[in-house]
Structure formats: C-alpha cells, structure tokens
Design an enzyme around this catalytic site. Structure first.
Site, PDB file in Angstrom:
ATOM      1  N   ARG A  77       0.763  -1.327   0.014  1.00  0.00           N
ATOM      2  CA  ARG A  77      -0.050   0.039   0.161  1.00  0.00           C
ATOM      3  C   ARG A  77       0.918   1.391  -0.037  1.00  0.00           C
ATOM      4  O   ARG A  77       2.024   1.114   0.074  1.00  0.00           O
ATOM      5  CB  ARG A  77      -0.974  -0.059   1.107  1.00  0.00           C
ATOM      6  CG  ARG A  77      -0.791  -0.786   2.532  1.00  0.00           C
ATOM      7  CD  ARG A  77       0.523  -0.197   3.322  1.00  0.00           C
ATOM      8  NE  ARG A  77       0.290   1.412   3.468  1.00  0.00           N
ATOM      9  CZ  ARG A  77       1.077   2.237   3.675  1.00  0.00           C
ATOM     10  NH1 ARG A  77       2.389   1.862   3.733  1.00  0.00           N
ATOM     11  NH2 ARG A  77       0.933   3.471   3.581  1.00  0.00           N
ATOM     12  N   ARG A 112      -7.771  -0.871  -6.873  1.00  0.00           N
ATOM     13  CA  ARG A 112      -8.017   0.632  -5.654  1.00  0.00           C
ATOM     14  C   ARG A 112      -8.321   1.660  -6.558  1.00  0.00           C
ATOM     15  O   ARG A 112      -7.626   2.127  -7.682  1.00  0.00           O
ATOM     16  CB  ARG A 112      -6.873   0.677  -4.811  1.00  0.00           C
ATOM     17  CG  ARG A 112      -6.761  -0.760  -4.126  1.00  0.00           C
ATOM     18  CD  ARG A 112      -5.735  -0.791  -2.648  1.00  0.00           C
ATOM     19  NE  ARG A 112      -6.462   0.294  -1.777  1.00  0.00           N
ATOM     20  CZ  ARG A 112      -5.882   0.894  -0.653  1.00  0.00           C
ATOM     21  NH1 ARG A 112      -4.552   0.848  -0.712  1.00  0.00           N
ATOM     22  NH2 ARG A 112      -6.535   1.411   0.201  1.00  0.00           N
ATOM     23  N   GLN A 224      -1.963   2.097  10.091  1.00  0.00           N
ATOM     24  CA  GLN A 224      -0.647   2.218   9.612  1.00  0.00           C
ATOM     25  C   GLN A 224       0.419   2.847  10.065  1.00  0.00           C
ATOM     26  O   GLN A 224       1.516   2.956  10.008  1.00  0.00           O
ATOM     27  CB  GLN A 224      -0.940   2.906   8.165  1.00  0.00           C
ATOM     28  CG  GLN A 224      -1.857   1.783   6.937  1.00  0.00           C
ATOM     29  CD  GLN A 224      -3.266   2.252   6.923  1.00  0.00           C
ATOM     30  OE1 GLN A 224      -3.844   2.805   8.037  1.00  0.00           O
ATOM     31  NE2 GLN A 224      -3.945   2.115   5.915  1.00  0.00           N
ATOM     32  N   ASP A 265      -2.759  10.302  -1.794  1.00  0.00           N
ATOM     33  CA  ASP A 265      -2.907   9.464  -2.919  1.00  0.00           C
ATOM     34  C   ASP A 265      -3.397  10.270  -4.125  1.00  0.00           C
ATOM     35  O   ASP A 265      -3.247   9.668  -5.159  1.00  0.00           O
ATOM     36  CB  ASP A 265      -4.054   8.529  -2.312  1.00  0.00           C
ATOM     37  CG  ASP A 265      -3.644   7.784  -1.166  1.00  0.00           C
ATOM     38  OD1 ASP A 265      -3.853   8.373   0.161  1.00  0.00           O
ATOM     39  OD2 ASP A 265      -3.150   6.466  -1.248  1.00  0.00           O
ATOM     40  N   LYS A 276      -5.265   9.319   3.574  1.00  0.00           N
ATOM     41  CA  LYS A 276      -6.084   8.586   4.216  1.00  0.00           C
ATOM     42  C   LYS A 276      -7.067   9.078   5.224  1.00  0.00           C
ATOM     43  O   LYS A 276      -7.121  10.426   5.810  1.00  0.00           O
ATOM     44  CB  LYS A 276      -5.013   7.953   5.247  1.00  0.00           C
ATOM     45  CG  LYS A 276      -5.452   7.088   6.349  1.00  0.00           C
ATOM     46  CD  LYS A 276      -6.218   5.731   5.593  1.00  0.00           C
ATOM     47  CE  LYS A 276      -5.303   5.222   4.429  1.00  0.00           C
ATOM     48  NZ  LYS A 276      -6.077   4.175   3.562  1.00  0.00           N
TER      49      LYS A 276
END
Lengths: 387, 387
Positions: A77, A112, A224, A265, A276
């Site tokens: 990820r 994703r 994470q 992202d 996130k």
C-alpha cells in the site's frame, strides 16, 4: 535480502537529480520496498505490510493475479508503491502472455480506486508497451518497471531535500528543543520504493542531526501509523510517539506540534488533497492553531484531470470488518484478530478523505515547494497541463 | 436485577420536572447503571463497563477503596455516573467510619481529574454530612447519594426533552429520510444514572418514531463508542453505524451528518467544553461544514470557577498501554488483549480535549437550550454565579 537498485548502480544521475540508492535501513541493512527475486531474476519480492510490525516477510509474487491480490489486500500500500508494484504486475503478465496487455492493465487498474499513481504507472507502461512487438514486450516491461522504481526513489529523495529546509527553519527558531512533526498514516519508505514522501525530509533531518520527534497518528482503522510508521521510524532510530488519531488537535492547542507533514493518494489540479481518512481533521486543527500543514507528493500523484477533490475523487469504501475487528499480537506472541465493536453493530469504512486546498500550507514536490493552487501547480508542471 | 429507583416510585415530580424512572432497557428490561444490592440493601451494584460489550456483569462494591478502583480503572465512567458512584463511595465509608469524612472525600476526589461532576458530588455530600452527628452520617449519606442519583435521572430526562425538538426539526425538514446524528464517546444511560445526556434526546426521538440513525465514533483509545455506545443503542434498538474517529469529517463534507451531539466532562463559565479526546476535531469539522454542534450536560458538569478551558481544565494523561494495546473478543469468544503498535514504540494518551465555546452551536441542559457563552450561562444558572 539487501537493497538492490533495479538499475544496479549505487550513485547515479537521472535528469537533474543526484541521489544515493537505498538509504532506508532495517537493523542497519538498506532495503527497497520492492525488488526482483535474487534467485530467479524475474519474480517480484515485496515486504508484506499486513505482517508488519510483527514479521519482516518478503513475499514472492509470480503473476499479475498475485500482484492484484497484494494491492487489494494491502500487502502493498502507499500510492507510489502501488504504482511501482502494478508496473511489475504488467511485466509478470507480459512474461506469460504479451497479447494480454490491455485486459491486464484494466484488471490491475481496478484493484484500488483512490490513488492516482496506479493509473499513472499503468498508463506509462501501456504507452511503452503498445508500440512494441509482442516478442520484446517482456523485456521492455521489466525495463520500464525498473525505471519507474528508480524514478520513484529519485523523486522521493528530491522531496526529502525540498522538505528539509522546513525542518531546519523550525530547528533554528527553537535551538536545543525538539522539532515536533505530526504525520498521519504511513508515507514512509515502505509506502514508496525508497525514502518515502512525508517521511523523507524527516529522515534527512534526523540523519543531519536535527532533533526531530514525530507524533505518529495510529491511523484507524488499519493502524498504518502505529504498525507501519512507528516500525519504520523505530527501525531507523527516529524518535517518535504513537498517539490516537483523536489526540492531534489537543497537542496543537498546546504548542506540541511545529508542523504537520502528510503524504497523499491524489492531488487535484487546484491542490485538493486526497489522503488517508482523518487527514482533513488534522488540516482543520492545524489551521485553527496556526500550525503549517504540508503535503509531500511525487509528480505521479498529481491528477490534472480533476479540479474539485471533494466532489470528484472516488473514495474507496472498504470492508466493515476493518473497523469492527483489529489484528495484533497477543501475550503469547500469536497474531490474533479480535472484535472490538459491540456484536451486531454495523460499521462504515470510507478509506480516504479530501482536504481542500485552502487548508494546505503548501506542497513538497521533487521540483520544490509550491502553493496548493492551480496557478502554482501549472507553473511547476507545465507538461502536465499540455496533455 | 431490574431497575430500582432509590426513591422507589415509578413516576414522581422533582421541581418542575416530571419523569418516568428507568426507561433504559437491556433486552426489554429497564435498568439504572447504579443501584443498591437487593440482597443486603447497602452495598452498591454497578455495571462493569470494562466487560462491555461482551458481558453484562453487575459488580458489587462494598467500600470506598473499591469505589476508587472502579472509577480509576473505568469500570464506571461518564462524568455524571462518576459523581453518583463517588457519592455512594462516601456512604459506604460512613458505614465503616463516620469520622473519615474529609480524608475519604479527598481520596475519592483524586481518582480522576477532568470530570467536574466528581467534585460537585463530593462537595454536595460534604455539605450535607459535615453538620450531621457521626451517629446519623451513614443514613444521611445514603439518603443524599440516592437523591443525587434521582436528580441525575430527572436531569437527564429533562435534557432529553430539551434536545428532542432539535431532532424533530431536522425530521420535519427532510420527511421520509433518516435523521443522522454523530456522537463521540459514550454519553448514554450507562454514562449517567439513566437516560444519558447526548443520547437522551436520541432515545426520545427514536421512541417517538423519528427515524434517527447514529454515527458512532469508535472513540480511541478505549473504544467507548464501538464498545459502549454501539452496545447501548443496539440493546435499545436504535439504528446506528460504527465509524473510525477519522471518518466524521468526510461524512460531514458529503452531507451525511445532520447534527453532532456530544456529552461533556466539564463546561467552563464561558462555555468551553472538555470532553473525550477528539471531540474538538469533530467540532472543527462541524463548523467547516455548517453542521450544528450541540453539547448536552447536567448542571453538575458546569464549572463556574474556570473561564478558559484550554488553558485551565486539567487534562488526564492515561497509560500508554491504552493506545498500544487493545482488548476485544477473539474467534473463540475469549476476551483477549493484543498489541497493535510496533514493539518498543512509546505512546502518549491525553484522555480529553477542550472545544472552545466559539465552535459550540449551543448547550442542551435540564433547564433548556442555551448559547455557549458567559452571559447565557449566568442567566440560566444565576445561583451558580452567586456562589
């Protein structure tokens, strides 16, 4: 299993960027987060991030379906790393069937939805492979995937260099005191090929002797921060403290945070930032307390096709069990999954949110620091506008 | 072990407030969160909240040290309930040694620092017991503790009635659609003696047929949302969805939250609100998205001696293990504790934060809804100013 540059050289130039490969270490040994298997020279080794922080396990991937599974299940990820792994997924597919170019790219592209680097890497691979005869697609794919990895490492090193002055400035303003950085999720070297994005300046500052200290948001629901960022920082020797995601605003109110640096992202052409879930809340608290809020990103994270991030960036909805159940290590060292939520209570799990550009102090890119605005991004990346 | 009003009557008047006792149910049976043991008539039964949502266990407390432990370990928590249990802790102590009044009050007062209800209840007990001869202190203490409990139940019922119109108004504006309320931590009936504070209007709206739906922040690090609020709402049949604390901002950006209602551990005379860590972040998101942010509280939560909450409310720092380790139920039904954070990584655990009054739409009290301002609070509670 030490670090291996796909280009197999320890120090080289790419464009104007000079960098060392593989500065990131586990117990003193440098690694990249993705590499070719040493024994066979064609399969892929990735650090299985669903096993961290308990086990350092290098998973071997041999075909595109394994790559798709690794991305979907978050064994890999981090937006830049997803792109790099997908590129190698194309290479593995070309090895088996050079004619499968388009369907494999489409399949990998659907693993994703939010991180734009995935699409960027696949489009790059398609652009190289489409014109190439089937017989040489395998070789071309491996070469291009290696180039994407080397480019990502160089890019992240440059991000580190451009972010470093922010931390040097804070250190200069408070001599003898620690520089407190808050980060959310994991935007370190294991989220990229090497160095990381948000953590790159922090690693460089630490290596340069600046007394950095990182507040690590645990980053529910998948932890994470507590599991990956804390592990990364600990393995490299960077002082840090894990906190609940709820704590950042309180720390800012009390002057305990000098700067927030996060990864992303996807950044839209006007500077809206997908990252996130929970990042937006930290940006609001930073603004309310006059704390600078910076976002670190490589060029591959820019999506010039989208302007309004809140409206138009697709937000992945992941399984409810990621919220209701948590995995960790029990007293006997067993990796155990437990349910935390009340039995029968449903859960929702949006995996990302979008921070509007108005809350972003600036972007740290491999080309320098820049305002989160359409004009500034267009000036810095003119070739992305032209497309 | 059904509900038992300490005043032993099912419907009665206290001042201007008419209420039913024990409306809150587990599997259809009404309960209060604290009561006298049926068998002996003097020891205390509390619902052990560290066993929820897995087990409904009524713990028996027989002396003030057990009460102190129950408060510190959060077997009982929630600002109003802490006050009620501490009052009974005084009664238990008077049973053993009527001379121990002051040291027991001091000891109980130090169990937790942030919730002001604890101090309020102990001061109330001291005011009643100090002038009373040692021989009758036990009886007086039990009577006053029972009055505090009945008062809390009546107060919370009134809070529910004054909050209900907020939800009725939303329902009227969007007929046929669900009314989405976001709450943080647990301010339900198990955080009080009965009804709850933030959840009281929600229970009333649900019982009145308004289609409420509650977004339940899981509330790290102790998961009071996922474990307690979700359990409470589920036991009463109120539709709800558990979310990571990180998700609220995103939901508000997308119109999925009509109103935020939270409880509080202390409200200053100018309206600053101490509540579970992370509340401030939700208040910021509410403001940024035009979502009303309401705080429900009984009079016992007001601290007129403090003005600036961020500066002057003491914030409890709890154990790091509450962040690094999580307790839940494994696949075999065992209650198991696991470590989530990387080995060796330290953690910090501030348990509360303070939301400045400027972010609070209003306060829901047993006397009505009021602005979070010094003038409004002084007008509503003139007797608190005089003191």
């Amino acid at each position: 299993m030490p670090c291996q540059s796909q280009a197999r050289n320890g120090l080289f130039r790419r464009g104007a960027i000079r960098f060392r490969t593989c500065p990131m270490k586990i117990n003193g040994i440098p690694y990249r987060s993705i590499r070719l298997d040493e024994a066979d020279g064609w399969s892929i080794r990735i650090l299985d991030q669903t096993r961290l922080p308990w086990q350092v396990e290098w998973l071997r991937l041999t075909d595109e379906d394994q790559v798709a599974h690794a991305i979907r299940s978050m064994q890999v990820r981090g937006a830049p790393l997803i792109g790099a792994v997908a590129a190698y997924g194309m290479a593995l597919a070309m090895r088996r069937d050079p004619a499968a170019l388009e369907p494999v790219a489409a399949m990998l592209g659907e693993t994703r939805p939010t991180a734009i680097n995935l699409r960027w890497a696949l489009e790059k691979m398609l652009a190289v492979l489409r014109p190439v005869p089937a017989a040489v697609r395998e070789a071309a794919a491996y070469a291009e995937a290696a180039a994407i990895c080397d480019d990502d490492a160089a890019t992240c090193e440059a991000i580190g260099r451009h972010g470093l002055p922010l931390l040097q400035d804070i250190a200069a303003r408070k001599p003898g005191q620690r520089v407190n950085i808050l980060t959310h999720c994991n935007a370190g070297w294991i989220a990229t090929v090497d160095w990381g994005t948000a953590l790159a300046p922090i690693y460089m500052a630490h290596d340069a002797g600046i007394p950095v200290h990182v507040w690590v948001d645990e980053t529910r629901p998948r932890n994470q921060g507590a599991a990956l960022t804390a592990w990364e920082l600990g393995a490299h020797g960077v002082p840090h403290t894990v906190i609940a995601d709820n704590a950042g605003g309180h720390l800012m109110q009390h002057g305990e945070v000098d700067i927030v640096i996060v990864g992303t992202d996807r950044v839209t052409r006007r500077g809206d930032v997908a990252n996130k879930i929970g990042t937006y809340l930290k940006a609001l608290a930073a603004q309310d307390n006059g704390v600078p809020f910076w976002v670190a990103l490589p060029h591959s994270t820019l999506d010039m096709r989208v302007a309004d991030g809140v409206r138009d960036i697709p937000i992945e909805e992941r399984a409810a069990e990621e919220v209701t159940d948590i995995t960790g290590q029990d007293a006997e060292g067993r990796i155990t999954r437990i349910r935390v939520a009340a039995a029968g209570s449903p859960a929702a799990n949006p995996a990302f949110d979008v921070t509007p550009a108005r809350l972003v102090t600036g972007l740290i890119t491999e080309r320098g620091r820049v305002a989160a605005s359409e004009a500034a991004l267009a000036a810095l990346y003119p070739e992305k506008i032209a497309r």
